[in-house]
Design a protein around this motif. Structure first.
Motif, short mmCIF file in Angstrom:
data_model
loop_
_atom_site.label_atom_id
_atom_site.label_comp_id
_atom_site.label_asym_id
_atom_site.label_seq_id
_atom_site.Cartn_x
_atom_site.Cartn_y
_atom_site.Cartn_z
N MET A 1 -6.14 -0.47 -7.69
CA MET A 1 -6.11 -0.68 -6.25
C MET A 1 -7.04 0.25 -5.49
SD MET A 1 -4.43 -3.33 -5.75
CE MET A 1 -4.21 -3.36 -3.99
N HIS A 2 -7.58 1.23 -6.18
CA HIS A 2 -8.57 2.05 -5.49
C HIS A 2 -9.94 1.40 -5.48
CE1 HIS A 2 -5.67 5.43 -5.48
NE2 HIS A 2 -6.33 5.65 -4.32
N HIS A 3 -10.07 0.41 -6.30
CA HIS A 3 -11.34 -0.29 -6.39
C HIS A 3 -11.46 -1.30 -5.24
CE1 HIS A 3 -14.70 -2.44 -8.08
NE2 HIS A 3 -14.81 -1.52 -9.04
N PRO A 4 -12.52 -1.28 -4.44
CA PRO A 4 -12.64 -2.20 -3.29
C PRO A 4 -12.55 -3.67 -3.68
CG PRO A 4 -14.44 -0.59 -3.29
CD PRO A 4 -13.66 -0.38 -4.56
N PHE A 5 -13.10 -4.00 -4.87
CA PHE A 5 -13.05 -5.41 -5.28
C PHE A 5 -11.62 -5.92 -5.34
CE2 PHE A 5 -12.29 -8.52 -8.63
CZ PHE A 5 -13.10 -9.56 -8.21
N TRP A 6 -10.74 -5.10 -5.93
CA TRP A 6 -9.35 -5.54 -6.08
C TRP A 6 -8.63 -5.55 -4.74
CZ3 TRP A 6 -8.54 -8.47 -9.85
CH2 TRP A 6 -9.23 -8.31 -11.05
N LYS A 7 -9.05 -4.66 -3.85
CA LYS A 7 -8.47 -4.70 -2.50
C LYS A 7 -8.82 -6.05 -1.84
CE LYS A 7 -7.71 -0.02 -1.08
NZ LYS A 7 -8.18 1.16 -0.37
N MET A 8 -10.10 -6.37 -1.94
CA MET A 8 -10.54 -7.65 -1.35
C MET A 8 -9.82 -8.82 -2.02
SD MET A 8 -12.39 -7.42 1.18
CE MET A 8 -12.75 -9.16 1.28
N PHE A 9 -9.68 -8.71 -3.35
CA PHE A 9 -9.01 -9.76 -4.12
C PHE A 9 -7.60 -10.00 -3.58
CE2 PHE A 9 -6.45 -11.35 -7.61
CZ PHE A 9 -7.26 -12.34 -8.18
N ASP A 10 -6.87 -8.92 -3.40
CA ASP A 10 -5.48 -9.07 -2.94
C ASP A 10 -5.39 -9.45 -1.48
OD1 ASP A 10 -4.46 -8.75 -5.37
OD2 ASP A 10 -3.54 -6.76 -5.05
N LEU A 11 -6.36 -8.96 -0.68
CA LEU A 11 -6.37 -9.38 0.74
C LEU A 11 -6.62 -10.89 0.83
CD1 LEU A 11 -8.34 -6.50 2.53
CD2 LEU A 11 -5.94 -7.16 2.88
N THR A 12 -7.55 -11.36 0.02
CA THR A 12 -7.82 -12.81 0.00
C THR A 12 -6.56 -13.57 -0.42
OG1 THR A 12 -10.02 -12.23 -0.76
CG2 THR A 12 -9.39 -14.55 -0.91
N PHE A 13 -5.94 -13.05 -1.47
CA PHE A 13 -4.75 -13.72 -2.00
C PHE A 13 -3.67 -13.84 -0.93
CE2 PHE A 13 -1.49 -13.63 -5.75
CZ PHE A 13 -1.22 -14.97 -5.52
N ILE A 14 -3.38 -12.77 -0.25
CA ILE A 14 -2.27 -12.82 0.70
C ILE A 14 -2.64 -13.69 1.90
CG2 ILE A 14 -2.81 -10.73 2.06
CD1 ILE A 14 0.39 -10.36 1.79
N PHE B 1 4.56 -11.18 7.54
CA PHE B 1 4.26 -10.97 6.11
C PHE B 1 2.82 -10.53 5.90
CE2 PHE B 1 8.04 -13.72 5.28
CZ PHE B 1 8.72 -12.80 4.49
N TRP B 2 1.95 -11.03 6.73
CA TRP B 2 0.54 -10.68 6.58
C TRP B 2 0.33 -9.21 6.91
CZ3 TRP B 2 -3.78 -9.21 9.56
CH2 TRP B 2 -5.03 -9.40 8.91
N VAL B 3 0.93 -8.77 8.01
CA VAL B 3 0.81 -7.36 8.41
C VAL B 3 1.39 -6.46 7.32
CG1 VAL B 3 1.62 -5.62 10.06
CG2 VAL B 3 0.74 -7.82 10.88
N LEU B 4 2.57 -6.83 6.83
CA LEU B 4 3.22 -6.06 5.77
C LEU B 4 2.32 -5.97 4.54
CD1 LEU B 4 5.92 -4.68 4.91
CD2 LEU B 4 6.58 -6.90 3.94
N GLY B 5 1.80 -7.12 4.13
CA GLY B 5 0.95 -7.19 2.95
C GLY B 5 -0.32 -6.38 3.11
N VAL B 6 -0.97 -6.54 4.24
CA VAL B 6 -2.23 -5.86 4.47
C VAL B 6 -2.02 -4.35 4.50
CG1 VAL B 6 -4.07 -5.51 6.18
CG2 VAL B 6 -3.34 -7.83 5.60
N ASN B 7 -0.95 -3.93 5.17
CA ASN B 7 -0.57 -2.52 5.22
C ASN B 7 -0.42 -1.94 3.83
OD1 ASN B 7 -0.44 -0.92 7.42
ND2 ASN B 7 1.35 -1.95 8.27
N THR B 8 0.30 -2.69 3.00
CA THR B 8 0.56 -2.22 1.65
C THR B 8 -0.74 -2.06 0.86
OG1 THR B 8 2.58 -3.52 1.78
CG2 THR B 8 1.97 -2.67 -0.40
N ILE B 9 -1.58 -3.07 0.97
CA ILE B 9 -2.83 -3.05 0.20
C ILE B 9 -3.72 -1.90 0.67
CG2 ILE B 9 -4.97 -4.34 -0.28
CD1 ILE B 9 -3.16 -6.91 0.04
N LEU B 10 -3.79 -1.76 1.99
CA LEU B 10 -4.71 -0.75 2.52
C LEU B 10 -4.19 0.67 2.36
CD1 LEU B 10 -6.07 -2.52 5.72
CD2 LEU B 10 -7.08 -2.38 3.45
N SER B 11 -2.86 0.80 2.08
CA SER B 11 -2.31 2.16 1.95
C SER B 11 -2.72 2.83 0.65
CB SER B 11 -0.78 2.12 2.04
OG SER B 11 -0.28 1.42 0.94
N PHE B 12 -3.30 2.07 -0.24
CA PHE B 12 -3.75 2.70 -1.50
C PHE B 12 -5.00 3.52 -1.27
CE2 PHE B 12 -1.04 -0.58 -3.30
CZ PHE B 12 -0.35 0.17 -4.27
#
Lengths: 116, 598, 235
Positions: free
Chosen positions: A53-66, A105-116
């Protein structure tokens, strides 16, 4: 002669987006399956997740997913409700719940992803 | 009882009625009444095309079209009317295209045309007397020309906001002595049409419609015969209204039988099947048309092939069907599968769907089927109904389409001329009405306008008689088929005159099961049966008096055409006893009668 | 051989709700049409039975009914097309108000058909001769122009069942017939009518309409062309 709750303008963008998000989801869900479930080591160990999750690609991956998943799922849900003749009040309530829960749910998800 | 008032009423929402409705100008009220929803009308069943000398595929001229129509009519068609129709055909078809009708197209994008029975041109265009060869004159839209024409006309009526009374069953005309501007024409009782009576099928309520002008575009009477290509609604209603109001019917003895209807069902198998190489076989497996028409064989004219089929059956060489009727076989099994699938899809589809016969493997059972009424309500070339041999008009009453007899079809109609008839004379009738209503007032409505309808309905609804509609109708249809069908003779026809009298008496004893008011189709069929019986009478009497064989009318006891005595139209009037017969001259302008051979 | 028809009956003047009535009759063979058998029931057993019919060979569209759960034309269905060893269930088309027996109220169906402005609209005055159109362009319309307005498709569509306001496949097909006509100038008007929540987007490509159509029209394909056209217009 037609009911209009929740409609603004053309239905075409929604129809096209549902298809585009559908195609994206096929890709993202398969990717998600391989990294999270196919190999328990990469999906279920905290360190592995943390590292990825520190890798930007995976952050983008999960942001896209959610984003894509939520939009596709909730738009589809709303589509099911729109297939029925509902009273305007009921229709508006359902539409409100879908929008609000989507945002929440989007705010929750994005918060979680970006907190890494 | 509910009363309405409209400037114009049109009865029937087939091609003729819809085309007429489009001519009624804004500012005048017009309603179209139909006993079925408009797109259910029988115009939709026409397949082959509409004839017009557009010359899109090869050189053609309206005069050649006129000649073919006159010759096809066995010289009984009125040549002034035929000239109008064939000349106007070109404009009329282009107008349909402008209205949005989807046509098949040529490589240049023009309306496509194809050959059709009886339509020819001189081989040498500069020599009108040279040998005639087939010409591409039928403008078509795949094999659904009538269907798209009906829909296009209906769509244009929607665009013009024409008012429809769908599922209203017209039962009678209202005639009155009337005071009109042109009072010279309206002397005596019942000489002016002032409206009509109709039954709202959904509620059984009787409606009286008051009008300045009424047009009858009620179609044909095929259901008088046991085997017919016509719809169940083709019960000759318009003929009966006119006949029962003391007005004449013209040339009713001319009934076109198409040789190849599907056995038992009468559904049409177009001559294209024989054009592609299909042959007719009897129960000995013989190609019997070789004996009747050694040169053209199976492609002989419709009336000739129908007569040949019936002769085979009468001489014991037909197949007996499970329903007791006889048929012959149309064999296309020897044709390549591509020809059957590509060129005859609709036809072979009918055989598969309706008889469960696989045409590539087994022959199709066929028998002649009652197809078209050449005769009908006599009119001028502007659709005005006339009441005697001097062509005296009946103010306020118009007719067009198969119900009318202008007469452009004479003794025998050519294929593609029926769709042409409805768009040309539907429009002309509409234009004549538009002119008429501008300088005419409503004539007073008689107080007893609906009396005949109400008493008929009361009689049928309250009858405890033993006669049943279905059985009585079947008897009429079988007798008409047997005695007034393709071959006629004095003995059979005389028998039929007393049969029809007895059928009419028995009809008074008809009772029905349904005593309700909502969608009482039982009542409707009973009233229609009355119309069938009334329409059968002039057919029988016309056939009895005409002592010759001409076009579709074939008398075994008078096998030849007799121009000296019978080159004239018959007019049959209803009386209390035997109908009155009168005659009207034939208009001959360009073409003198010659022997009709192909 | 004997067959039994199990017909849904309803007479608003007598019945509070529909019920089924069975008629058993002898038939010659399995090639008899359902319409002919219905006629025999009416003409020989019970004249009160009400149904619409006209041409009796599948071109007028009057006799759309439900036979063993499938929307079909009575005149174009033979006994051998259905399972006649058990009672054949005959019902009116679903999801429409029943007027009497097999006769349904078609007014809503026609209203939706009229909503798409089913007539050619051209801004240019017509030329002296016919407008030119290539045969390929003309043939693109033929399948949609085959429609006989029998309502078998629209009443077979689950979207119609759940949402009575859904414009339905028949009207959409008619919209295609004109929107894709090269001679027509009013495609936008028609697209506006169908681009509504109760319009084309209620089609979820279920294909019931295609299965029901007695004229073998691929309605879903035509509807998809309209969806693509709308997407192109909006994006």
């Amino acid at each position: 002669m037609y009911k209009h709750t929740g409609s603004r303008g053309s239905g075409a963008p929604g129809w096209v987006l549902q298809r585009i998000t559908g195609i994206l989801l096929v890709v993202v869900v398969i990717g998600h399956y391989f990294i999270m479930h196919a190999d328990p080591a990469s999906g279920h160990t905290y360190s592995a997740v943390l590292e990825r999750m520190h890798h930007p690609f995976w952050k983008m991956f999960d942001l896209t997913f959610i984003t894509v998943g939520l939009w596709h799922g909730l738009n589809g849900t709303w589509g099911i409700f729109r297939d029925y003749e509902l009273k305007p009040a009921v229709s508006l309530t359902i539409y409100g719940i879908i929008i609000l829960s989507g945002i929440a749910f989007w705010v929750l998800g994005v918060n979680t992803i970006l907190s890494f | 009882m509910i009363k309405h008032q409209y400037d114009v009423l049109i009865v029937g929402a087939g091609g003729a009625g819809l085309r007429a409705a489009l001519e009624i100008p804004e500012g005048f009220s017009c309603a179209v009444l139909s006993k079925v929803s408009p797109t259910r009308s029988h115009t939709g069943a026409a397949q082959g095309g509409v004839g017009a000398a557009l010359g899109n595929e090869e050189e053609d001229s309206w005069e050649w079209h006129m000649f073919d129509t006159v010759k096809g009519s066995d010289y009984l068609g009125d040549q002034d009317a035929i000239e109008i129709m064939t000349k106007d055909a070109i404009r009329a078809v282009i107008e349909l295209e402008h209205m949005g009708m989807p046509f098949s197209r040529t490589p240049e994008g023009k309306i496509a045309q194809r050959r059709f029975g009886g339509h020819t041109r001189p081989e040498n265009p500069n020599d009108p007397d040279s040998k005639r060869v087939a010409v591409k004159r039928s403008c078509y839209s795949a094999d659904r020309t009538g269907h798209v024409m009906l829909h296009t006309l209906y769509e244009n009526c929607l665009k013009q906001k024409v008012q429809f009374f769908s599922e209203y069953f017209v039962t009678d005309l209202i005639m009155s002595a009337g005071q009109r501007l042109d009072s010279s024409r309206s002397s005596g009782q019942g000489n002016v049409c002032v409206g009509l009576v109709a039954l709202d099928i959904a509620t059984s309520e009787v409606h009286v419609f008051h009008a300045k002008a009424v047009m009858l575009a009620t179609g044909g009477y095929g259901r008088i015969f046991r085997i017919t290509s016509n719809a169940h609604v083709g019960t000759g209603d318009g003929f009966a209204f006119v006949y029962n109001n003391g007005l004449p019917l013209e040339d009713m003895e001319f009934v076109q039988f198409h040789p190849t209807g599907l056995w038992k069902l009468g559904i049409l198998i177009s001559e294209a099947a024989r054009g592609e190489g299909g042959i007719l076989l009897n129960n000995k497996g013989e190609r019997f048309m070789e004996r009747y028409a050694p040169t053209v064989k199976d492609l002989a004219p419709r009336d000739m092939v129908s007569r040949a089929i019936l002769t085979e059956i009468r001489e014991g060489r037909g197949f007996k069907g499970s329903d007791g009727t006889y048929y012959v076989q149309l064999d296309v099994t020897h044709l390549p599968k591509e020809v059957i699938d590509d060129k005859l899809p609709e036809i072979t589809g009918f055989a598969r769907t309706y008889l469960g016969v696989e045409p590539t493997k087994e022959p199709i059972p066929v028998q002649p089927t009652a197809h078209y009424a050449m005769g009908g309500i006599p009119t001028t070339v502007d659709g005005e109904v006339i009441k005697d041999k001097k062509s005296t008009k009946v103010p306020g009453l118009y007719a067009a389409g198969e119900a009318a007899c202008v007469s452009v079809h004479g003794g025998n109609r050519l294929g593609t001329n029926s769709l042409l008839d409805i768009i040309v004379f539907g429009r002309r009738g509409g234009k004549a009405i538009a002119k008429f209503i501008k300088d005419t007032d409503f004539a007073p409505l008689p107080n007893d306008a609906a009396e005949r309808t109400v008493s008929t309905i009361d009689r049928i609804m309250n009858s405890k008689g033993k006669e049943k509609v279905g059985a009585l109708r079947m008897e009429l249809q079988e007798k008409m088929m047997e005695k007034v069908g393709i071959f006629r003779n004095e003995k059979d026809l005389k028998e039929m005159t007393s049969e029809i009298k007895s059928l009419r008496e028995r009809y008074q004893e008809v009772s029905i099961d349904d005593k309700g008011k909502v969608f009482n189709t039982d009542l409707m069929e009973a009233i229609e049966l009355g119309n069938l019986i009334d329409t059968a009478e002039p057919i029988i009497y016309g056939a009895l008096v005409r002592q010759e064989s001409r076009g579709a009318h074939s008398r075994e006891d008078f096998p030849n055409r007799d121009d000296k005595n019978w080159l004239k139209h018959t007019l049959i009037y209803k009386t209390d006893g035997a109908p009155k017969v009168d005659y009207k001259p034939v208009s001959i302008t360009r073409f003198q009668p010659k022997e009709r051979k192909y | 051989m004997k067959v039994t028809l199990r017909i849904q009956r309803y007479n608003p003047e007598k019945d509070s709700e529909p019920y089924y009535q069975e008629f058993s009759l002898e038939v010659d063979d399995d090639k008899e049409r359902i319409l002919d058998i219905l006629h025999r029931v009416k003409w020989q057993y019970d004249g009160t039975l009400a149904f619409r019919r006209s041409c009796a060979h599948g071109v007028c569209g009057s006799d759309g009914i439900r036979i063993n759960g499938r929307n079909r034309l009575a005149c174009s269905t033979l006994l051998r097309d259905v399972n006649y060893r058990k009672p054949i269930v005959i019902e009116p088309l679903p999801s429409m108000a029943i007027i009497k027996d097999l006769i349904v109220d078609m007014s809503d169906f026609y209203k939706k058909y009229e909503a798409v402005k089913p007539y050619l609209t051209s801004n240019a005055p017509p030329p002296e001769n016919e407008r030119l159109q290539s045969n390929e362009d003309a043939e693109k319309l033929f399948e949609s122009a085959k429609c006989i307005l029998c309502a078998c498709c629209t009443t077979s569509c689950p979207s119609t069942w759940s949402d009575g306001n859904y414009i339905g496949p028949a009207a959409l097909l008619k919209a295609y017939r004109f929107a894709f006509d090269t001679r027509d100038d009013a495609a936008d008007d028609r697209l506006d009518v169908i681009d509504t929540p109760d319009g084309i987007w209620r089609c979820h490509t279920i294909f019931n309409c295609v299965e029901a159509c007695p004229k073998e029209i691929n309605l879903t394909w035509h509807i998809s062309q309209l969806k693509k056209r709308l997407a192109e217009r909006e994006m």
